[in-house]
Every structure is written in structure tokens, then in C-alpha cells.
Write a protein that holds these residues in place. Structure first.
Motif, mmCIF file in Angstrom:
data_model
loop_
_atom_site.group_PDB
_atom_site.id
_atom_site.type_symbol
_atom_site.label_atom_id
_atom_site.label_comp_id
_atom_site.label_asym_id
_atom_site.label_seq_id
_atom_site.Cartn_x
_atom_site.Cartn_y
_atom_site.Cartn_z
ATOM 1 N N PRO A 97 -3.715 -4.299 -0.913
ATOM 2 C CA PRO A 97 -4.072 -4.584 -2.335
ATOM 3 C C PRO A 97 -5.451 -4.329 -2.422
ATOM 4 O O PRO A 97 -6.360 -4.427 -1.446
ATOM 5 N N VAL A 98 -5.804 -3.557 -3.554
ATOM 6 C CA VAL A 98 -7.129 -3.022 -3.785
ATOM 7 C C VAL A 98 -7.607 -3.902 -4.951
ATOM 8 O O VAL A 98 -7.116 -4.340 -5.837
ATOM 9 N N MET A 123 2.008 -2.557 -9.127
ATOM 10 C CA MET A 123 2.026 -4.222 -8.757
ATOM 11 C C MET A 123 0.786 -4.716 -8.976
ATOM 12 O O MET A 123 -0.090 -4.714 -8.202
ATOM 13 N N TYR A 124 0.755 -5.344 -10.046
ATOM 14 C CA TYR A 124 -0.651 -5.917 -10.529
ATOM 15 C C TYR A 124 -0.642 -7.376 -10.315
ATOM 16 O O TYR A 124 0.416 -8.029 -10.377
ATOM 17 N N ILE A 162 -1.350 -3.043 -5.980
ATOM 18 C CA ILE A 162 -0.594 -2.085 -5.066
ATOM 19 C C ILE A 162 0.206 -1.101 -5.677
ATOM 20 O O ILE A 162 0.854 -1.734 -6.656
ATOM 21 N N VAL A 163 0.066 0.139 -5.441
ATOM 22 C CA VAL A 163 0.885 0.956 -5.962
ATOM 23 C C VAL A 163 1.996 1.322 -4.941
ATOM 24 O O VAL A 163 1.766 1.497 -3.618
ATOM 25 N N VAL A 178 -2.338 9.820 0.366
ATOM 26 C CA VAL A 178 -2.585 8.846 -0.721
ATOM 27 C C VAL A 178 -3.729 8.719 -1.230
ATOM 28 O O VAL A 178 -4.687 8.581 -0.578
ATOM 29 N N SER A 179 -3.854 8.554 -2.683
ATOM 30 C CA SER A 179 -4.878 8.439 -3.367
ATOM 31 C C SER A 179 -5.004 7.520 -4.490
ATOM 32 O O SER A 179 -3.971 7.693 -5.375
ATOM 33 N N GLY A 180 -5.766 6.469 -4.610
ATOM 34 C CA GLY A 180 -5.989 5.651 -5.752
ATOM 35 C C GLY A 180 -7.271 5.956 -6.199
ATOM 36 O O GLY A 180 -8.437 5.461 -5.642
#
Length: 185
Positions: A97-98, A123-124, A162-163, A178-180
Motif C-alpha cells: 500500500p502507498v 482498494m482505498y 492498493i491498485v 507498474v506505475s502509480g
């Protein structure tokens, strides 16, 4: 030495810069730094048999295996989940998670290969640890590396995110790069 620009020169320079921005040759910096929030986004760094900063999850009743693959779109690693039997649920690799800012706009992207349609969820997680799971989109099957991307705004209660790109059917899903990114306040 000082230069004086005529009005005609200023118009030409403005037109040239505008055209370069329009075709992507000149990038205007964003007010928010575009730093990838995903640690180990190409899964190159291992922590034992899994990539550092990543974990697996199975929901429902299915038989799935997880592999820290030795091939990838870029670099030499990626992640692979394979489901051989399914009654219900899904299987997925997840990045840790970030932290996020409530009400801010974020983007997510990854590159994937899958023989079946997959799904991508945000997923918040609020400060109390409660989850608010929302479907971002379905991702069509693709026999070669294909990019998935989505932009979304975090809810007012979000503290972490979390995506999740999930495999909801018998088949396989391979992920890499992967990029966020946080796009705005």
C-alpha cells in the motif's frame, strides 16, 4: 549582451513553443512531481522468492500459483499468476500500500499479458483500516504486452491505496512496469 525581440519574433517563438507542446516535443512541468509511488515497479529486486515490495492474495475458492518470473517486458523479471481451477473469487499480485492524499487525482498503469479478460480495482484504505474497493475497468485479453491505464480521484476518507490487477478466471496474468503517479492535489 542584451537582445531585443520584436513583436513579430515574440509571436513566432510563442507559436513554435505552442506547437512543440501540442506534439509532445516540449513538456510543461506539472505542479506535482510525477514520482512513481510503486516501489520496485519492474519487479527486478527480489526478497527471497518474491519481488521486494510485493505480495500475493487469493480471494474465494480457486487453485492459483504465483511466480516471480525470469522474463519481463523490460529488464529480466515480472510477476505471473496462474489459476488452474476456480469456483469463485480471484488471484493477484499486489504492490505494498502507498500513502495517498484524500481528494487528489492519481494515475495507474501497468503492462500485462493474459489469455482472459482481467479486472483492475482501486482498494482505498482509511485510517481505521477499512477497505473501499472500486472497479476501475476491465482489461481485455492480450497475447502480447499491452498497457492498461486509468486515472481516478481518491475518496475523502482514503489514507492508503492498493491498485489491484486481478485474475478472475482460469488462465494466467503476467505483469510488469507498474506505475502509480499523483497528478494533482
Amino acid at each position: 549582451m542584451a537582445f531585443r525581440l520584436t513583436m513579430k519574433t515574440k509571436v513566432v517563438i510563442t507559436a513554435l513553443v505552442t506547437a512543440m507542446i501540442a506534439v509532445g516535443l516540449w513538456v510543461v512541468p506539472s505542479a506535482v512531481a510525477a514520482t512513481n509511488l510503486i516501489a520496485n515497479p519492474s519487479m527486478e529486486t527480489a526478497a527471497g522468492s518474491v519481488p521486494a515490495g510485493w505480495f500475493t492474495d487469493v480471494w474465494g475458492t480457486n487453485t492459483s500459483t504465483f511466480t516471480h518470473a525470469t522474463n519481463g517486458r523490460t529488464g529480466s523479471r515480472s510477476v505471473l499468476v496462474t489459476m488452474t481451477q476456480r469456483t469463485s473469487g480471484d488471484a493477484k499480485w499486489l504492490a505494498d500500500p502507498v500513502a495517498v492524499t484524500p481528494g487528489a487525482t492519481y494515475s495507474y498503469s501497468d503492462f500485462y499479458i493474459s489469455g482472459v479478460t482481467t479486472q483492475v480495482y482501486a482498494m482505498y484504505i482509511d485510517a481505521a483500516g477499512n477497505y473501499d474497493v472500486r472497479l476501475l475497468a476491465n482489461a481485455p485479453a492480450s497475447a502480447s504486452w499491452r498497457q492498461f491505464s486509468a486515472t481516478f480521484t481518491t475518496p475523502s476518507t482514503a489514507a492508503r491505496l492498493i491498485v489491484s490487477h486481478v485474475l478472475p478466471a482460469v488462465g494466467s496474468l503476467q505483469l510488469d512496469d507498474v506505475s502509480g503517479l499523483r497528478l494533482s492535489e
